[in-house]
Scaffold this motif. Structure first.
Motif, PDB file in Angstrom:
ATOM      1  N   ASN A  32      24.419  37.203  47.342  1.00 17.71           N
ATOM      2  CA  ASN A  32      24.529  35.694  47.464  1.00 17.71           C
ATOM      3  C   ASN A  32      25.160  35.505  48.648  1.00 17.71           C
ATOM      4  OD1 ASN A  32      23.411  35.166  44.926  1.00 17.71           O
ATOM      5  ND2 ASN A  32      25.233  35.041  44.076  1.00 17.71           N
ATOM      6  N   GLY A  96      28.080  37.500  42.811  1.00 22.96           N
ATOM      7  CA  GLY A  96      27.960  36.618  41.761  1.00 22.96           C
ATOM      8  C   GLY A  96      28.782  36.414  40.626  1.00 22.96           C
ATOM      9  N   THR A  97      29.619  37.582  40.634  1.00 20.17           N
ATOM     10  CA  THR A  97      30.538  37.649  39.503  1.00 20.17           C
ATOM     11  C   THR A  97      32.073  37.777  39.936  1.00 20.17           C
ATOM     12  OG1 THR A  97      29.001  38.837  38.122  1.00 20.17           O
ATOM     13  CG2 THR A  97      31.166  38.978  37.336  1.00 20.17           C
ATOM     14  N   TYR A  98      32.342  38.537  40.906  1.00 22.88           N
ATOM     15  CA  TYR A  98      33.747  38.875  41.278  1.00 22.88           C
ATOM     16  C   TYR A  98      34.302  38.099  42.464  1.00 22.88           C
ATOM     17  CZ  TYR A  98      32.943  42.363  37.663  1.00 22.88           C
ATOM     18  OH  TYR A  98      32.735  43.190  36.701  1.00 22.88           O
ATOM     19  N   GLY A  99      33.824  37.042  42.715  1.00 16.57           N
ATOM     20  CA  GLY A  99      34.181  36.258  43.893  1.00 16.57           C
ATOM     21  C   GLY A  99      33.680  36.801  45.100  1.00 16.57           C
ATOM     22  N   TYR A 100      34.227  36.319  46.342  1.00 14.95           N
ATOM     23  CA  TYR A 100      33.450  36.301  47.399  1.00 14.95           C
ATOM     24  C   TYR A 100      34.093  37.516  48.068  1.00 14.95           C
ATOM     25  CZ  TYR A 100      31.636  31.772  46.655  1.00 14.95           C
ATOM     26  OH  TYR A 100      30.851  30.564  46.268  1.00 14.95           O
TER      27      TYR A 100
ATOM     28  N   TYR B  32      37.161  31.280  35.454  1.00 14.85           N
ATOM     29  CA  TYR B  32      37.523  32.242  36.490  1.00 14.85           C
ATOM     30  C   TYR B  32      38.235  31.576  37.924  1.00 14.85           C
ATOM     31  CZ  TYR B  32      36.745  36.832  39.162  1.00 14.85           C
ATOM     32  OH  TYR B  32      36.867  37.722  39.848  1.00 14.85           O
ATOM     33  N   LEU B  34      41.019  32.576  41.196  1.00 17.84           N
ATOM     34  CA  LEU B  34      41.282  33.332  42.104  1.00 17.84           C
ATOM     35  C   LEU B  34      42.215  32.836  43.271  1.00 17.84           C
ATOM     36  CD1 LEU B  34      37.691  33.124  41.867  1.00 17.84           C
ATOM     37  CD2 LEU B  34      38.072  35.280  42.786  1.00 17.84           C
ATOM     38  N   TYR B  36      43.271  33.514  47.564  1.00 15.40           N
ATOM     39  CA  TYR B  36      42.773  34.082  48.677  1.00 15.40           C
ATOM     40  C   TYR B  36      43.909  34.108  49.648  1.00 15.40           C
ATOM     41  CZ  TYR B  36      38.020  34.867  47.149  1.00 15.40           C
ATOM     42  OH  TYR B  36      36.868  35.578  46.573  1.00 15.40           O
ATOM     43  N   GLY B  96      30.760  35.242  35.973  1.00 10.36           N
ATOM     44  CA  GLY B  96      29.261  35.818  35.843  1.00 10.36           C
ATOM     45  C   GLY B  96      28.322  34.705  36.344  1.00 10.36           C
ATOM     46  N   GLY B  97      28.892  33.436  37.075  1.00  7.77           N
ATOM     47  CA  GLY B  97      28.001  32.497  37.404  1.00  7.77           C
ATOM     48  C   GLY B  97      27.266  32.927  38.691  1.00  7.77           C
ATOM     49  N   SER B  98      26.603  32.263  39.258  1.00 11.63           N
ATOM     50  CA  SER B  98      25.810  32.520  40.642  1.00 11.63           C
ATOM     51  C   SER B  98      26.059  31.527  41.572  1.00 11.63           C
ATOM     52  CB  SER B  98      24.459  32.853  40.207  1.00 11.63           C
ATOM     53  OG  SER B  98      23.861  31.744  39.739  1.00 11.63           O
ATOM     54  N   LEU B 102      32.101  28.933  43.463  1.00 13.10           N
ATOM     55  CA  LEU B 102      33.545  29.036  43.756  1.00 13.10           C
ATOM     56  C   LEU B 102      33.968  27.702  44.626  1.00 13.10           C
ATOM     57  CD1 LEU B 102      34.676  32.469  44.658  1.00 13.10           C
ATOM     58  CD2 LEU B 102      34.921  31.298  42.652  1.00 13.10           C
TER      59      LEU B 102
END
Lengths: 111, 114
Positions: A32, A96-100, B32, B34, B36, B96-98, B102
C-alpha cells in the motif's frame, strides 16, 4: 529488507509550473502506498493512497494528482502549482498491518 | 472534525526528567495505536505501538499507555535526552486493516534541554 526512496529532497518551483515527485519501494510486493503532506500547524495530511497498480484514492480535493504506473512506484503530480502547494511531502508504504514506513520527504517551496 | 487530537503543540522538558506526550481519539473502533518521531527535514520513523488488547507497552526508555475507556494514549520517555527533541505524532488505526487506515494527530514538538 524493504527500503523506500523519495526524490528530490528539496525543490523550488515557480507558481504555475508543473510538479512531479517520485517514490519507489524495494524489497516488497504489492505494498500500500501513500502520499502525505506536512504543512505548518496541520500535522500529517493524507493526500492519496493506492492499494495496487492504477488504483488511486484521493482524500483531499486539491491541485494535485497521483499515479501508480508500476507496483512499487508512486508519483505525485501537478499541472500548475499554487503557492498553497508549498509543504513537506512524504511518501510511505505499508503491508497493511504494521503501520507505515516513510520516505525521507521532499521540501517543496512554490515561489 | 479531528479524530485524533494532540492538544499540546509543544513541550519542554529538562534532560533526565520524564516527558509525557498525550493523544486523544474519538472513535472507539480503533484498535491499533502508534507513535512516530520526526526530525526536521526527515520522514517520520516508527517509535512504538500498542494494540487495544493491552494497556501498556514498553521499549527501553519509551512506554506507551492506552486507556480505552477514556480514548486516550500517552507516550512516556524516561529519562529524556536531548536527542529526543523532535516532533512526535500519534496515529490510530485498525489492526490488520488496509489502505489509508492510519489517522495522525497534528504532532507535539518536544524540546529536551540539557
Amino acid at each position: 529488507s524493504q527500503t523506500i526512496h523519495q526524490w528530490p529532497a528539496t525543490l523550488v518551483q515557480p507558481v504555475g509550473s508543473p510538479l512531479s515527485l517520485e517514490c519507489t519501494v524495494e524489497g516488497t510486493s504489492n505494498p500500500n502506498l501513500y502520499w502525505y503532506r506536512q504543512a505548518a500547524g496541520r500535522g500529517l495530511q493524507l493526500l492519496f493512497y493506492s492499494v495496487g497498480i492504477g488504483q488511486i484514492s484521493s482524500e483531499v480535493p486539491q491541485n494535485l494528482s497521483a499515479s501508480r504506473p508500476q507496483d512499487r512506484q508512486f508519483i505525485l503530480s501537478s499541472k500548475k502549482l499554487l503557492l498553497s502547494d508549498s509543504g513537506f511531502y512524504l511518501c510511505a508504504w505499508s503491508a497493511g498491518t504494521y503501520g507505515y514506513t516513510f520516505g525521507s520527504g521532499t521540501r517543496l517551496t512554490v515561489v | 472534525d479531528q479524530q485524533v487530537k494532540q492538544n499540546s503543540p509543544s513541550l519542554s522538558v529538562q534532560e533526565g526528567r520524564i516527558s509525557i506526550l498525550n493523544c486523544d481519539y474519538t472513535n472507539s473502533m480503533f484498535d491499533y495505536f502508534l507513535w512516530y518521531k520526526k526530525y526536521p527535514a526527515e520522514g517520520p520513523t516508527f517509535l512504538i505501538s500498542i494494540s487495544s488488547i493491552k494497556d501498556k507497552n514498553e521499549d527501553g526508555r519509551f512506554t506507551v499507555f492506552l486507556n480505552k475507556s477514556a480514548k486516550h494514549l500517552s507516550l512516556h520517555i524516561v529519562p529524556s535526552q536531548p536527542g529526543d527533541s523532535a516532533v512526535y505524532f500519534c496515529a490510530v488505526g485498525n489492526y490488520g486493516g488496509s489502505q489509508g487506515n492510519l489517522i495522525f494527530g497534528k504532532g507535539t514538538k518536544l524540546s529536551v534541554k540539557p
